[in-house]
Design an enzyme around this catalytic site. Structure first.
Site, PDB file in Angstrom:
ATOM      1  N   LEU A  39      -2.213   5.284  -2.425  1.00 20.78           N
ATOM      2  CA  LEU A  39      -2.968   6.399  -1.856  1.00 20.78           C
ATOM      3  C   LEU A  39      -2.126   7.652  -1.898  1.00 20.78           C
ATOM      4  O   LEU A  39      -0.949   7.625  -1.510  1.00 20.78           O
ATOM      5  CB  LEU A  39      -3.278   6.153  -0.371  1.00 20.78           C
TER       6      LEU A  39
ATOM      7  N   ILE B  67       0.850  -1.197   0.000  1.00 22.07           N
ATOM      8  CA  ILE B  67       0.000   0.000   0.000  1.00 22.07           C
ATOM      9  C   ILE B  67       0.884   1.245   0.000  1.00 22.07           C
ATOM     10  O   ILE B  67       1.013   1.949   1.003  1.00 22.07           O
ATOM     11  CB  ILE B  67      -0.964   0.016   1.220  1.00 22.07           C
ATOM     12  N   PRO B  68       1.535   1.514  -1.146  1.00 21.85           N
ATOM     13  CA  PRO B  68       2.355   2.730  -1.201  1.00 21.85           C
ATOM     14  C   PRO B  68       1.473   3.969  -1.023  1.00 21.85           C
ATOM     15  O   PRO B  68       0.340   4.005  -1.512  1.00 21.85           O
ATOM     16  CB  PRO B  68       2.979   2.681  -2.597  1.00 21.85           C
ATOM     17  N   HIS B  69       1.997   4.940  -0.286  1.00 21.78           N
ATOM     18  CA  HIS B  69       1.212   6.142  -0.029  1.00 21.78           C
ATOM     19  C   HIS B  69       2.121   7.333   0.236  1.00 21.78           C
ATOM     20  O   HIS B  69       3.292   7.175   0.550  1.00 21.78           O
ATOM     21  CB  HIS B  69       0.256   5.928   1.153  1.00 21.78           C
ATOM     22  N   GLY B  70       1.535   8.511   0.081  1.00 19.70           N
ATOM     23  CA  GLY B  70       2.265   9.738   0.323  1.00 19.70           C
ATOM     24  C   GLY B  70       1.303  10.907   0.390  1.00 19.70           C
ATOM     25  O   GLY B  70       0.102  10.759   0.167  1.00 19.70           O
TER      26      GLY B  70
END
Length: 153
Positions: A103, A65-68
């Site tokens: 996300l 779940i890569p997010h930033g």
């Protein structure tokens, strides 16, 4: 807020072509840009790579779940990608990731961002949901699976 309320079917990539973590981040960003073309691709990818340097967002069980967070964003954006073959994502369990939720949230958002991450984690904890997503024929089927599963969350 439901995942399905944030995930546009156009932002689903049912067959990622990437073979590296960096390529996955780029492809997932491209999927996001299909629904939000005003994004700066390089900026999004750079923010995601910075987050990955803090620790992998590969949570295990074939899920990442890569997010930033972005300064100029006014709402949370999500894309989804699937790699049937799997991609080394430095996951906690050492296994390749196959299912990806990306996300990107407004810089000042905390609550909605964390609740959405938790909701995605809860959805993907179920092995039968993960398998259904891997077996789904296309993006439309993937969207339908997520929608149906969210009713039981």
């Amino acid at each position: 807020m439901k995942i399905i309320d944030l995930l546009d079917p156009a932002a689903i990539s049912a067959d990622l072509q990437a073979s590296t973590k960096a390529e996955v981040l780029g492809e997932l960003t491209d999927a996001l840009m299909r629904v939000e073309p005003s994004l700066d691709r390089d900026e999004v990818v750079a923010i995601l790579q910075e987050r990955e340097q803090l620790g992998s967002t590969g949570i295990g069980d074939g899920v990442a779940i890569p997010h930033g967070k972005l300064r100029k964003l006014d709402k949370l954006l999500i894309s989804f990608g699937r790699s049937r073959g799997g991609i080394d994502f430095d996951s906690m369990d050492g296994r390749p990731a196959q299912l990806f939720f990306l996300l990107v949230a407004p810089e000042e958002s905390v609550g909605v961002h964390l609740k959405t991450l938790a909701r995605i984690s809860k959805l993907l904890k179920n092995p039968s949901v993960r398998q259904a997503l891997l077996d789904a024929e296309d993006a439309e089927s993937i969207y339908g699976i997520i929608a149906r599963q969210e009713e039981s969350l």
